[in-house]
Structure formats: C-alpha cells, structure tokens
Write a protein that holds these residues in place. Structure first.
Motif, PDB file in Angstrom:
ATOM      1  N   ASP A 151      26.542  10.777  38.327  1.00  0.00           N
ATOM      2  CA  ASP A 151      26.916  10.153  38.694  1.00  0.00           C
ATOM      3  C   ASP A 151      28.040   8.838  38.691  1.00  0.00           C
ATOM      4  OD1 ASP A 151      24.786   8.909  37.179  1.00  0.00           O
ATOM      5  OD2 ASP A 151      23.304   8.081  39.016  1.00  0.00           O
ATOM      6  N   HIS A 152      27.873   8.773  37.590  1.00  0.00           N
ATOM      7  CA  HIS A 152      28.869   7.276  37.342  1.00  0.00           C
ATOM      8  C   HIS A 152      30.103   7.339  37.215  1.00  0.00           C
ATOM      9  CE1 HIS A 152      30.280   9.050  33.372  1.00  0.00           C
ATOM     10  NE2 HIS A 152      28.423   9.460  32.991  1.00  0.00           N
ATOM     11  N   GLU A 153      30.638   8.844  37.849  1.00  0.00           N
ATOM     12  CA  GLU A 153      31.507   8.800  37.762  1.00  0.00           C
ATOM     13  C   GLU A 153      32.373   8.164  39.441  1.00  0.00           C
ATOM     14  OE1 GLU A 153      32.981  12.623  35.718  1.00  0.00           O
ATOM     15  OE2 GLU A 153      32.199  13.328  37.116  1.00  0.00           O
ATOM     16  N   ILE A 154      31.559   7.648  40.082  1.00  0.00           N
ATOM     17  CA  ILE A 154      31.484   7.584  41.023  1.00  0.00           C
ATOM     18  C   ILE A 154      31.938   5.724  41.014  1.00  0.00           C
ATOM     19  CG2 ILE A 154      30.591   6.991  43.644  1.00  0.00           C
ATOM     20  CD1 ILE A 154      29.853   9.642  43.672  1.00  0.00           C
ATOM     21  N   ILE A 155      33.229   5.011  41.712  1.00  0.00           N
ATOM     22  CA  ILE A 155      32.320   3.559  41.362  1.00  0.00           C
ATOM     23  C   ILE A 155      33.732   3.689  43.320  1.00  0.00           C
ATOM     24  CG2 ILE A 155      34.335   1.730  41.303  1.00  0.00           C
ATOM     25  CD1 ILE A 155      35.675   3.607  38.803  1.00  0.00           C
ATOM     26  N   PHE A 156      32.156   2.517  43.711  1.00  0.00           N
ATOM     27  CA  PHE A 156      32.348   2.419  45.666  1.00  0.00           C
ATOM     28  C   PHE A 156      32.985   1.063  45.532  1.00  0.00           C
ATOM     29  CE2 PHE A 156      27.524   4.050  45.205  1.00  0.00           C
ATOM     30  CZ  PHE A 156      28.288   4.547  45.898  1.00  0.00           C
ATOM     31  N   THR A 157      33.650   1.073  46.395  1.00  0.00           N
ATOM     32  CA  THR A 157      34.678   0.138  47.038  1.00  0.00           C
ATOM     33  C   THR A 157      34.608   0.179  48.384  1.00  0.00           C
ATOM     34  OG1 THR A 157      36.099   1.848  48.067  1.00  0.00           O
ATOM     35  CG2 THR A 157      36.282   1.665  45.271  1.00  0.00           C
ATOM     36  N   SER A 158      35.812  -0.765  48.790  1.00  0.00           N
ATOM     37  CA  SER A 158      35.584  -1.654  50.247  1.00  0.00           C
ATOM     38  C   SER A 158      35.938   0.129  50.808  1.00  0.00           C
ATOM     39  CB  SER A 158      36.119  -2.823  50.286  1.00  0.00           C
ATOM     40  OG  SER A 158      37.297  -2.476  50.047  1.00  0.00           O
ATOM     41  N   GLY A 159      36.827   1.340  50.504  1.00  0.00           N
ATOM     42  CA  GLY A 159      37.376   1.852  51.565  1.00  0.00           C
ATOM     43  C   GLY A 159      38.390   2.459  51.018  1.00  0.00           C
ATOM     44  N   GLY A 160      39.574   3.633  51.866  1.00  0.00           N
ATOM     45  CA  GLY A 160      39.746   4.344  51.576  1.00  0.00           C
ATOM     46  C   GLY A 160      41.427   3.799  50.387  1.00  0.00           C
ATOM     47  N   THR A 161      41.498   2.797  51.134  1.00  0.00           N
ATOM     48  CA  THR A 161      43.034   1.708  51.122  1.00  0.00           C
ATOM     49  C   THR A 161      42.345   1.373  49.754  1.00  0.00           C
ATOM     50  OG1 THR A 161      43.280   1.590  52.737  1.00  0.00           O
ATOM     51  CG2 THR A 161      44.612  -0.047  51.752  1.00  0.00           C
ATOM     52  N   GLU A 162      41.807   0.461  49.205  1.00  0.00           N
ATOM     53  CA  GLU A 162      41.610  -0.308  47.736  1.00  0.00           C
ATOM     54  C   GLU A 162      41.320   1.411  46.960  1.00  0.00           C
ATOM     55  OE1 GLU A 162      37.545  -2.779  47.514  1.00  0.00           O
ATOM     56  OE2 GLU A 162      37.502  -2.177  44.785  1.00  0.00           O
ATOM     57  N   SER A 163      40.670   2.504  47.046  1.00  0.00           N
ATOM     58  CA  SER A 163      40.847   3.104  46.428  1.00  0.00           C
ATOM     59  C   SER A 163      41.592   3.629  45.457  1.00  0.00           C
ATOM     60  CB  SER A 163      39.232   4.197  47.076  1.00  0.00           C
ATOM     61  OG  SER A 163      38.284   4.260  47.164  1.00  0.00           O
ATOM     62  N   ASN A 164      42.568   3.904  47.159  1.00  0.00           N
ATOM     63  CA  ASN A 164      44.303   4.226  46.780  1.00  0.00           C
ATOM     64  C   ASN A 164      45.239   3.103  45.881  1.00  0.00           C
ATOM     65  OD1 ASN A 164      43.622   6.732  48.352  1.00  0.00           O
ATOM     66  ND2 ASN A 164      44.407   5.587  49.394  1.00  0.00           N
ATOM     67  N   ASN A 165      45.011   2.073  45.989  1.00  0.00           N
ATOM     68  CA  ASN A 165      45.618   1.133  45.016  1.00  0.00           C
ATOM     69  C   ASN A 165      45.147   0.932  43.608  1.00  0.00           C
ATOM     70  OD1 ASN A 165      47.187  -1.528  46.421  1.00  0.00           O
ATOM     71  ND2 ASN A 165      46.235   0.060  48.241  1.00  0.00           N
ATOM     72  N   THR A 166      43.265   0.897  43.621  1.00  0.00           N
ATOM     73  CA  THR A 166      43.102   1.223  41.624  1.00  0.00           C
ATOM     74  C   THR A 166      43.388   2.038  41.237  1.00  0.00           C
ATOM     75  OG1 THR A 166      41.519   0.366  43.475  1.00  0.00           O
ATOM     76  CG2 THR A 166      40.675   1.233  40.901  1.00  0.00           C
ATOM     77  N   ALA A 167      43.037   3.464  42.131  1.00  0.00           N
ATOM     78  CA  ALA A 167      44.014   4.679  41.375  1.00  0.00           C
ATOM     79  C   ALA A 167      45.481   5.078  40.959  1.00  0.00           C
ATOM     80  CB  ALA A 167      43.885   5.522  41.942  1.00  0.00           C
ATOM     81  N   ILE A 168      46.463   3.904  41.981  1.00  0.00           N
ATOM     82  CA  ILE A 168      47.454   4.137  41.607  1.00  0.00           C
ATOM     83  C   ILE A 168      47.954   2.661  40.210  1.00  0.00           C
ATOM     84  CG2 ILE A 168      50.370   3.815  42.252  1.00  0.00           C
ATOM     85  CD1 ILE A 168      49.380   5.341  44.252  1.00  0.00           C
ATOM     86  N   ARG A 169      46.975   1.759  40.382  1.00  0.00           N
ATOM     87  CA  ARG A 169      47.724   0.556  39.868  1.00  0.00           C
ATOM     88  C   ARG A 169      47.493   0.852  38.643  1.00  0.00           C
ATOM     89  NH1 ARG A 169      51.071  -2.966  40.974  1.00  0.00           N
ATOM     90  NH2 ARG A 169      50.898  -3.284  43.809  1.00  0.00           N
TER      91      ARG A 169
END
Lengths: 400, 341
Positions: free
Chosen positions: A63-81
């Motif tokens: 379950d700790h593999e999940i990081i809650f964010t503000s949405g898909g856009t933030e998740s995408n930006n986080t992953a790429i950066r």
C-alpha cells in the motif's frame, strides 16, 4: 426529458455512496491525520483503509507504493521530473504523439528549456503505437519511457506491460498515464514491469482534485513538492482526507462491478456504433477496434464540424465531446486524430461518446434517434456536401 | 462551452438563407479545411441596379461560423455592391451582439467571402490572403501569434513592455505572459540569426530583468527619426492593423536620481509633443487619435478622439505614454485625458 450524459472521459458523476462516505470528514472527523490526538487518529485509520482499497484496484504489491496527489496532471509531472533527477547522465524521454497534454506540454517545455531530448513515437491509423520506432528510440541515454495506458480520445489501449519490459532492457524507468484506464480495465501492477502509474479519482466516480502516483517499491524518486512528511515525505501537504476517503469507496465500487460494467458498456457502445454507422453514412469509428476501452467511442462524421454537432446535441439534451479545433480554442484539430492521419474533413467532425456504468439503453436509443437528423441538417449547410446528399460536392476555396 | 450571445445561438439554430442559390451570379468561396472552416457565399445581383437581391450560404464550421455566415447574408440582401464593399467583419460581429475573441475569425471569414464574391461579380482579381495567424496568445484583446511576431519584427521590439504597447497583447489579465515571453525570445533569437538585431539586445526567455543603465552625463533627446518602414511580410491582418510606418523604438534614456528639471518649459513641450507624434501610429492603428492639449506642472493633458475616447484600453496605452514622457523629461509626469476645450 432526462439529459443523456455521454462525456464520462471528461469526468464522471460522483456516486452518492462516495459522497456519503466523504461528508463526515468535513464537519465531524475533520482532524489532521498527522495530529497525535483522537481527531487525527480517526482520520489516519480511514486514510489507511482508502489506500488499501486503491491498492486492490490497481493490484499494487504494497500500500505504500501509492502516493496521493492532487490529480493526474500532478502525478504525471511528478513522475517525469523525478525520473530525470534520479537518472543523472541520461537526458532522453520517450513518449507518444497521442499523449494527454499533461505529458506532451511538459515534454515540450523540457525539450525547449531544459535540454531534454524527447522522442515522440508515432501511431498508425488505428492509433496503435509504432513498436519499431519505439525500439529504435530506446538506448542507454533514455531516462524515462512514458506511454499512456488508454487514449482519452479514441480509447485505444497500448500494450504497456510489454512496452515496460522493453524500457527495462536499456535500464530506463517506465511510467504510464493510466488516467483513462484505472477503474475501467483490470490492472495488476505487481505482475508487470511498470515503475510508475498516474491515476485520477474523478474519472471513476470519485471526487475531483485527487489522484495518485503509483511508485513501485525500490524505484528511486525525488518529490515534486517538498515540505511536511506526508506520504512518507514523497508528497508534502496535508492530506485531502475527504477526497482520499471518497476515492477509496469509488475504487471498491469499481473493482466490485468491473466485469459486469464492462460487459454492459461494450454492448451499449457496440449498439451505438452499429446504429450510427448504419443510419448516418459517411462516418467511421476511430481507434483500434480490437483493443479499446469498453466505454469510449469516437465517431468521425465527414464534411461537418464538431462544435456545431455538439451544440445541436446539447440542445437535444445530449452531452458529448469533440476533439475539434473550435471547442478547444486552437485552430488545429485534435493532435490525436492528426497523429492517426485522419483527413481534416473527418477529424473536424469527430465526436466522442464516452459511457459509464450508469449509461442506460434508453440513453443510447435517444442518441440513435437524434443524431441522424442533426448530421443531415448540418450537412445540408456544408459546402462540401452536394444537394444529392450522396457525395461530397466539388468545393474549391479561394485560398486554403 | 463558449459564451455565445443569444443572437449567435438564434442564427445557429435557425439559420437564415442556408443552402444553395440556384440562380446565383456571384459566388465567393473562402476557407481553410485545416483550420476547420469554409464558406461558400452565393449572391444574386441585379446587373441593372447592382443591388444584391438574394444571398445564400453554405458553411463548414462551428456554431459561430454558421451564425456569422447567416448574419452576413441578412446584412447584405437589398444592399448595392458598393454598399456591400464597405461591410467589415466588425459589422458582422456587432450584428450578432459580439463574438468570443477566439471566434472573431468567423466574422473575418464572412467578410472575406463577401470580398471574393464581389470580386467575382466585378471581375477584379483577388490577392491571396491567409487569415490564419497562429495561436491566439492574448485572449483579453484577441491578439494572435502571427500579429505579435510581425510587430516584433517590424518594430524590432526587444522588451515585453514594447510588445504590449504595440499589440496590446498582455495588457489585460497578463495570464499570457509566459507564451508572450517565449514568442518574444524565439522571434528575437531568429532576428539575431538574421542579423536584424544585435545578440545583446535580444530578449532572453526567463532572464532576469536587465539593470537600468544609468546615464553618464547630460540628457539626450531621443532620436525620433522614424525608421524606414519595413514592408510587412504578409498583408495586414483584417482585425487589428499594425502601425505600418512604425518608428524605431529608440531606447529612451532613463534619468534616475538626477537634477529634477533638465529643460525649460518650452523645451519640455517640444520633447513631449515629439514623443506623442512618435506614438501616434499606435493610436491610429486602433482607429483613434491623440493630441497634446496642455502641460501644467506634472500634468500632461491630452485629448483622445475616435475609437480611443471612452475605450477601456486608453488608460493602459496612456500608461505607456506616461512612462516614455517621464523617462524623457527625467521627472515624474502624469498623462491625463481631457475633453477638448
């Protein structure tokens, strides 16, 4: 007349059960999960439960593999950066030409201002990825490969599992924007090579303003937002507890009825497509007929323009969407349809109908009843359509 | 969804004069498939009187394209060819109680189809015109990338302020600042490569603002010699024309913390009137005008006429003027619009 909502890829109705679960966390159990007192503890327990529910929906091992964010856009930006920061010495990204702007626009920026080399892999006329081009772009200079799981406009599904294996052969990280796939397709991340996955709550009947980034255990990571210790220091900021709890319930509901929802949506979607193709003429379904989301149907109506169709549909109480230039404020038709080499006459008239588990047969019947008349009335006004109605007229504009 | 006026909706859902006109004797066909709109305008003109007796349209396009086409036919039926020639795209937009800025090109298309049809009737030849101007950058004032780039090139603009001054882009909510900065930097970069401006003049994206250069001694009257009018690469856009023979934006010397008054009042008046003359094309471009009325202490009184009077943008444009005058005189002045006495 009950309105017909067929724009579920844009957003979905929040299920009443989800709202009911959220409400106490605004006024009664309003504590900060980080607090030591009872107010905080209660929220902490509810958040753990929600995290477990989402873990089950995407088949994460922990379950700790999940990081809650503000949405898909933030998740995408986080992953790429993050990938660019942890893969020092590698400065290339591979993505596709048909990604969501949440990926493409960031890649454009990185290419232009941060010296990142971006490979945008083309697709064929069905929207399927050019695997040979992908293989050719792979090298040990690639930090990250990011392909969407399912396309928001056509519903075409990419074989992300296999694509991830290829990325790992050169030591690159693999991320998938699964915003349109989560809740609609069975996903079991622990059996795949996927390192990171972005999802959004409001695409499967959860609240807006919440998403998550799946980060496989052991994947090196740098946070986008630094601050407090929330999400194990990987995404600072007080947890949006009511939304996370709502997402948990939505995840449980999606998982619980996925098989039957899928079967029903496919039947309704196929009925819609068959009916329109038979009655309207000069139109076709875009995307990969064999590997598509169960809920998405984009139909290109030739010789007319999408916004005009949408306005008339709206007048008839039907909500759909279009990749047409005129609804987005740009002059170009959808980048997805252009990447698929769909002719301009048809790309401008592409309408996306996206169903949900709440779509009924009556909804589809209503569309089938209304659409042929709308298309005919607009074609009568089109200079590309001849009076006989059978063939497009010869129209030569003074400039083009 | 777009915010369409009731009249746009009415003319879209119940278009007047849609369809083919069998006995048309003048047809104008314009449009571009790639940008998603095309219009075929058919006129029946009485050869004796030159009166447009009937008009019909066929349009491929969005709601406002169809409404604009229909409005166009309503506006010209019963008019003479000469009257029809005077119709502007703004007339079409006004007829529809306005169009969203992104949709103004629909009214432009109507006006162009009319021009093409009139040319077909009179036998004139028509120059090719491409009304695609790239992405809309400034939504407040409807300024697109093509227009901004032309302004930057023609006037050798190297600062955001000057871009706003010449095009209005960025002068409203300022939310387009990032794309505007990018466009200016890209255009300047290309201009450096073409030898049009020096590398150190070019605007660099994301660079910190350049320090204000303190003037060594004395004061220099800005070189107000107008630059040779650079021929615009493409025909002027239909909606907002650029100032064609634009003056070179001579870098105004900036006086900081120096003697408050450098000129006699008479000399100041000359400097101020020169600056106003220099900026006049910007006002003219919007269909208005500006003239110096008087100077009283720190007040510079000007009179605005034409489209500039009562325009909400006037205060913005005057702000630019005020800045220039302040810099040139080396003292704070306030530019105030006044009625002519």
């Amino acid at each position: 007349m009950t309105p017909v909502y067929l724009d579920n890829n844009a957003t979905t109705r929040v299920f009443p059960e989800v709202v009911d679960a959220m409400l106490p966390y605004f006024t009664e159990q309003f504590g900060n999960a980080s607090s030591i007192h009872a107010f905080g503890a209660e929220v902490g327990g509810a958040l753990r439960k929600a995290r477990k529910s989402l873990q089950a929906l995407i088949g994460a091992e922990f379950d700790h593999e999940i990081i809650f964010t503000s949405g898909g856009t933030e998740s995408n930006n986080t992953a790429i950066r993050s990938a660019l920061q942890v893969m020092q010495g590698r400065n290339e990204i591979i993505t596709s030409m048909v990604e969501h702007p949440a990926i493409l626009s960031l890649c454009d920026w990185l290419e232009k201002h941060e010296g990142v080399v971006v490979h945008r892999i083309p697709v064929d006329k069905q929207g399927r990825l050019d695997i040979d081009a992908y293989r050719a772009a792979l090298s040990e200079k690639v930090a990250l490969v990011s392909f969407m799981w399912a396309n928001n406009e056509t519903g075409t599904v990419f074989p992300v599992d296999g694509l991830a294996e290829l990325a790992h052969e050169v030591g690159a990280l693999f991320h998938t924007d699964a915003v349109q796939a989560v809740g609609k397709l069975p996903i079991d991340l622990k059996t795949t090579d996927i390192d990171m996955l972005s999802l959004s709550s409001h695409k499967f009947h959860g609240p807006k303003g919440l998403g998550a980034l799946y980060l496989r255990k052991g994947t090196r990571f740098r946070p986008l937002l630094r601050g407090g210790h929330q999400e194990r220091g990987r995404r600072a900021g007080t947890e949006n507890a009511p939304a996370i709890i709502g997402l948990g319930v939505a995840a449980e509901m999606a998982l619980g009825s996925m098989a039957e929802d899928t079967a029903r949506m496919i039947a309704l979607r196929d009925k819609l497509e068959k009916g329109l193709l038979e009655t309207v003429g000069h139109c076709f379904v875009t995307g990969d007929p064999l590997d598509r989301l169960p809920n998405t149907s984009t139909i290109a109506f030739e010789y007319i323009e999408g916004e005009a169709i949408l306005l008339k549909l709206n007048q008839a109480g039907i909500a759909a969407s279009s990749g047409s230039a005129c609804t987005s404020g740009s002059l170009e038709p959808s980048h997805v349809l252009r990447a698929m080499d769909i002719p301009f006459t048809a790309a401008h008239g592409a309408i996306r109908f996206s169903l949900s588990s709440e779509t009924t047969e009556a909804d589809i019947d209503r569309v089938l009843e209304v659409v042929p008349g709308i298309i005919a009335s607009l074609r009568q006004m089109s200079p590309f359509w001849s009076e006989e109605g059978a063939q497009p007229g010869g129209f030569t504009p003074a400039y083009a | 969804m777009w915010e369409y006026s009731d009249k746009v909706k009415e003319y879209f859902f119940n278009p007047r004069n849609a369809g083919a006109l069998a006995d048309a004797n003048a047809v104008g066909e314009v449009g571009s498939l790639s940008c998603g709109d095309a219009l075929k305008l058919m006129l029946k003109v009485n050869p004796e009187t030159n009166i447009i007796e009937d008009a019909k349209f066929q349009t491929f396009g969005c709601g406002s394209a169809i409404a604009s086409s229909s409005a166009l036919t309503e506006l010209i039926i019963g008019k003479s060819i000469d009257e029809a020639r005077k119709l502007t795209n703004q007339d079409i937009a006004d007829f529809l109680d306005g169009l969203p800025p992104e949709k103004m090109h629909c009214s432009v298309m109507g006006q162009e189809a009319l021009t093409a049809a009139v040319a077909a009737y009179t036998g004139e030849t028509l120059e090719d015109d491409d009304h695609e101007e790239g992405a809309l950058i400034c939504k407040c004032f409807g300024v697109d990338a093509g227009m901004i780039e032309r302004a930057i090139r023609t006037n050798k603009l190297t600062t955001l302020e000057m871009v706003t001054f010449y095009t209005k882009a960025g002068g409203g909510c300022n939310s387009c600042r990032e794309p505007l900065e990018e466009l200016l930097a890209d255009t300047n970069k290309a201009m450096v490569a073409e030898g049009l401006i020096a590398a150190d003049e070019a605007y660099v994206f994301g660079a910190a603002p350049k320090p204000v250069k303190k003037k060594a001694t004395g004061f220099v009257i800005p070189d107000l010699k107008p630059a040779p009018a650079a021929a615009p690469a493409a025909p002027a856009p239909v909606q907002i024309a650029m100032p064609a023979p634009a003056p070179a934006p001579a870098p105004a010397p900036v006086a900081v913390a120096e003697a408050p008054t450098k000129y006699s009042p008479a000399k100041e008046a000359i400097v101020v009137s020169k600056i106003i003359e220099e900026m006049r094309p910007v006002f003219n471009a919007d269909g208005g005008d500006v003239e110096l009325v008087d100077m009283e202490g720190s007040l510079v009184l000007v009179h605005l006429s034409g489209a500039c009077s009562g325009c909400q943008l006037a205060s913005h444009t005057l702000g630019g003027l005020q800045k220039k005058i302040t810099e040139a005189l080396g003292r704070m002045v306030r530019v105030m619009p006044v009625a002519k006495t």
